[in-house]
Scaffold this active site. Structure first.
Site, short mmCIF file in Angstrom:
data_model
loop_
_atom_site.label_atom_id
_atom_site.label_comp_id
_atom_site.label_asym_id
_atom_site.label_seq_id
_atom_site.Cartn_x
_atom_site.Cartn_y
_atom_site.Cartn_z
N SER A 117 -11.04 -1.29 -0.70
CA SER A 117 -9.98 -1.22 0.02
C SER A 117 -10.16 -1.43 1.70
CB SER A 117 -9.37 0.25 0.06
OG SER A 117 -8.55 0.46 -1.25
N HIS A 136 -3.86 6.04 3.59
CA HIS A 136 -4.56 4.83 3.13
C HIS A 136 -3.83 3.57 3.83
CE1 HIS A 136 -5.55 1.83 0.07
NE2 HIS A 136 -7.10 2.56 0.13
N ASP A 172 0.79 -1.12 0.04
CA ASP A 172 -0.12 0.14 0.10
C ASP A 172 0.88 1.32 0.07
OD1 ASP A 172 -2.32 1.73 0.69
OD2 ASP A 172 -3.13 -0.15 0.67
#
Length: 887
Positions: free
Chosen positions: A564, A385, A335
């Site tokens: 996600s 994120h 990520d």
């Protein structure tokens, strides 16, 4: 040579601060970025406050049309309130109206409430007919006041045919101050909107729920000039074509409009536009229409309880079966890297689980160094994120914050996405080979690899690397993508990868989630446009992140939505399954047959759908499947999290079900809480391998507005001595927290209505309430097609917002909430330019409407105002089809 293809993070955030897996979407974060930190893509952002004591009927038509069942128990209201809602005896379709897309209404004939009342107190109800009514008699509504046991104390019925649209019921003076039952029931054959208030609230606000629409003389205005402004006023009147026809006293005149105003199709609207132009003329101190009647007012972990996504997949059962939380299992998160709290530590709820020792060389494939830290964005806001994804997998249990699915597992951060969540397929290929030990022939560096990223086409070298690593034992999980399409998105659609779609708080496919024959299963991803679990807040996944607090970047928890967020739930469950097998092998080839047979999901039998694959993840069921001991017998609670509050949920019944080896006798030895703010009963054996108990909130033991959490501990024997912990959350809700005016649609509309009297929308942003507020974001138009519905081109617009309780695709009708910028009733244009972000916008929504009086001389009536349509301009209507899936 490897072809480099952009990769994007699989997240929907405030209509895409990060673009979704292969495409766009809409949604929101639970936190507003700090002032000045908005990315350049944001055109407009702000907050909508809610008037005090505002509440909403929780089964309005827009919620019911969305799949929610009507409430089975009375809704609890506070002592002082104003509430709006919806009832309908039947279901049906609204008749066509000026090009509006088809919409339906659903049956909900009765609304019931529990209200604390004092002797002599009165409740007032006003009803409003929906546009499907064939006659006004279709909108009759009865308001009844009874005891909790059902004894009628007072009732009244509206009769629109005689103009009686508001009624009252009063608690008799000989009745004790107590809680009573209020019933609203429709008697007609059409939907009805209504507003109900406690008497104190009506007196305090002097409320009117309809827009002021006083009649006035077309083409006439009463103009007051400033002293000494004679020549300027005369010149201004001549320039506008107006004629001062009659003196009405010192400095006050009756003015008549030019012929061009009277030749317009709607003389009422053209007269009002002319009056507005007079107000801007030099020397004019006021200008109002020439009303036919006088203008006067009418008479009349601390955070675990919020992590619903773990309860949805029965995580507490899984944690009983693997109490070590996946200790000894390594999960790689490919990520954006992790938020670094200091030079030597990561996010405080991740640090203990990040692989120990020196940072592994090569774990940052963006910068090519050995520090997989997420630096944030140099311009604009970052949601961190990778940190959010990692927290869902492996946030530690440490007495603060929330928890991760596999809270004892080891976390291996692998940075493949750079600033803005973008990366390349070449970096991803290198990372996959490194995680699988393919680069140097060593054993895999991780047992499970989570890839919450996507947007790639099929790339053979990537497939080959995944297959090779899978053959060595790495289990790959990937986000399906947020483009609301069946087009395969890679890496999720690769062979040897588990592709995960997203569901909301009710287990239904999220509005943005991809679907198709390549989906393997679904997991909680949230949906900011929904409150499908009816907990009063938008369905977003709460996990670790970072944000500016008092000017300093600090570790926090925020809510996000996206596939996600769904994928790491399965990655975490796989880590628990691996740990529970105590050294027995677990790989893709072992897991896949279990999935197909329905052993890992809520599916009752083998079979799949394109939306949810083989079903929604069931962590407890998955752990039973993975365990090698068939004699295991445990208790599972439903609900797995008890959430109580003084506003809507004072008590909860809990069912304890025997799972596993049914031949093992289960005996409950004790049920304890150790908390003063809730009581719990003893468990009762109800047969069929189930027990029940009840939990009651004691609100007076709680500090207002402060959430508390506790635990019910059930000690029992089965195949051995066991313990079941049931988390309990409780709040004594403050009015600010409880304010709710229903799902809102925020619109940017053209400043002038069309010939049909409707204002054309150019952009739409749906929002849900969070802690008594709504937060919205619009983006600059970027030229991509199809254009997301919350992208706005440069121009001047009106900013409005409101609810659609009857689901007729029109907001701001009587009995619905409405907000206008800057003040309802006094709209002003707001200008969007391509090089500027407008932030900090504030509005207030309410059911009441501003009244024309001497205190509001700038306000004008609204002849034929029908509300604002939830439809984009003709050339953009196709874009709205996806956005309306939440409806």
């Amino acid at each position: 040579m490897i072809r480099t293809v952009p990769v994007t993070a699989g997240l929907v955030f405030s209509a895409l601060l990060l673009s979704g897996c292969g495409g766009g979407g809409s949604g929101g974060s639970a936190e507003d970025p700090p002032p000045g930190s908005f990315p350049s893509t944001v055109a407009l952002a702000g907050t909508i406050n809610i008037e005090a004591n505002t509440r909403v009927d929780l089964d309005t038509a827009d919620n019911l049309a969305f799949g929610q069942d009507p409430l089975s128990d009375p809704q609890v209201l506070p002592a002082n309130f104003v509430l709006a809602g919806y009832v309908s005896e039947v279901e049906g379709d609204y008749p066509p109206l000026n090009g509006l897309q088809a919409s339906s209404y659903v049956a909900d004939p009765i609304d019931e409430f529990r209200v604390p009342l004092k002797a002599g107190e009165t409740l007032v109800l006003q009803s409003f007919a929906a546009r499907s009514a064939d006659s006004v008699s279709d909108s009759k509504v009865t308001l009844s006041l009874t005891t909790v046991g059902g004894t009628l104390l007072d009732d009244a019925t509206t009769d629109p045919e005689t103009g009686k649209t508001d009624v009252r019921v009063t608690l008799p003076s000989n009745r004790a101050d107590d809680e009573y039952r209020v019933v609203i029931e429709t008697l007609g054959q059409a939907p009805v909107r209504y507003a109900m208030s406690s008497q104190a609230n009506v007196i305090a606000a002097g409320q009117s729920f309809e827009w002021a629409d006083y009649e006035f003389m077309p083409g006439e205005a009463i103009v007051t000039t400033a002293p000494g402004g004679g020549r300027d006023v005369s010149a201004a009147m001549s320039a506008s074509g107006a004629t001062m026809s009659r003196a009405l006293g010192e400095n006050t005149w009756l003015a008549r409009a030019p012929l061009t105003v009277m030749q317009q199709q709607s003389t009422a609207r053209s007269t009002l536009r002319w009056v507005e132009s007079l107000r801007k003329a030099p020397g004019v101190s006021s200008a109002i229409p020439n009303y036919r009647m006088s203008s006067q007012a009418p008479t009349a972990e601390p955070l675990y309880p919020r992590q619903w996504h773990f309860s949805l997949i029965d995580a507490p059962t899984a944690w009983q079966l693997e109490p070590e939380g996946g200790a000894g299992v390594t999960v790689a998160v490919l990520d954006t890297g992790l938020f670094r709290q200091s030079a030597s530590s990561w996010h405080s709820d991740l640090n203990a689980n990040v692989v120990s020792g020196e940072l592994l060389a090569g774990s940052d494939f963006v910068d090519g160094d050995d520090h997989p830290a997420d630096p944030g964005n140099s311009v604009g806001n970052s949601v961190y994120h990778g940190t959010h994804v990692a927290g869902t997998v492996a946030a530690v249990v440490n007495g603060s914050g929330g928890t991760g699915m596999a809270f004892g597992s080891s976390l291996l951060p692998v940075r493949v996405l750079g600033e803005g969540g973008a990366g390349s397929s070449a970096d991803l290929l290198d990372a996959i080979r490194w995680v699988g030990g393919l680069d140097d022939g060593r054993n895999p560096r991780a047992d499970i690899a989570n890839m919450s990223l996507g947007g790639l086409p099929f790339i053979q070298p990537l497939q080959d690397a995944i297959t090779a690593a899978s053959d060595k034992g790495v289990i790959f999980v990937a986000a399906a993508g947020n483009s609301n399409t069946s087009v395969p998105s890679y890496p999720a659609a690769f062979e040897d990868v588990f592709s995960v779609s997203a569901v909301d708080g009710g287990g239904a496919l999220a509005s943005y989630s991809n679907f198709g024959n390549w989906i393997d299963l679904a997991a909680p991803g949230g949906d900011a446009t929904r409150d499908a679990n009816s907990d009063g807040v938008a369905d977003q996944v709460l996990s670790t992140s970072a944000a500016f607090v008092d000017g300093e970047l600090k570790p926090v928890y925020i809510g996000l939505q996206g596939t996600s967020m769904a994928a790491p739930h399965f990655a975490g469950v796989l880590a628990l399954m691996t740990g529970a097998r105590e050294g027995a092998e677990l790989n893709y080839d072992i897991v896949l047959p279990w999935l197909i047979n329905g052993d890992l999901t809520n599916s009752s039998s083998a079979g799949r759908t394109d939306d949810l694959g083989y079903g929604v993840l069931d962590a407890g069921k998955a752990l039973f499947t993975a365990k090698s001991d068939p004699a295991l017998t445990i208790l599972s609670s439903s609900p797995s999290l008890v959430s109580l509050n003084s506003e809507t949920q004072l008590s909860e019944k809990v069912t304890l079900t025997v799972l596993g080896d049914q031949t093992q006798p289960v005996s409950i030895q004790s049920v304890r809480s150790g908390q003063s703010w809730f009581d719990v009963s003893e468990a009762t054996n109800t047969g069929d391998d189930t027990f029940t108990l009840e939990v009651w909130l004691i609100p007076e033991e709680l500090e207002p507005g402060v959430a508390q959490r506790g635990t019910i501990t059930v000690n029992y024997t089965s195949d051995g001595q066991r313990t079941l912990d049931i988390p309990v959350s409780g709040q004594r809700i403050t009015d600010q927290q409880a304010r709710n005016a229903g799902r809102h649609f925020v619109l940017l509309v053209e400043p002038e209505p069309n010939d049909e009297g409707f204002y054309e929308s150019v952009a739409i942003a749906p929002v849900m309430v969070s802690d008594g507020q709504y937060r919205f974001t619009f983006l600059h138009e970027d030229g991509t097609e199809p254009r997301p519905v919350n992208q706005v081109p440069p121009g001047k617009y009106l900013l409005v917002a409101g609810s659609d309780f009857d689901n007729d695709s029109i907001i701001c009708q009587a009995g619905e909430a409405c907000a206008e910028y800057p003040i309802s009733g006094l709209r002003q244009e707001i200008e969007i330019t391509s090089d500027k972000t407008l932030s900090g916008i504030e509005m207030t929504t309410s059911y009441s409407r501003p009244m024309i009086s001497s205190l509001s001389p700038a306000q004008l009536p609204r002849p034929d105002f029908q509300g604002y349509r939830l439809m984009l301009k003709d050339e953009n209507r196709d874009m709205l089809k996806n956005a309306q899936k939440f409806r």
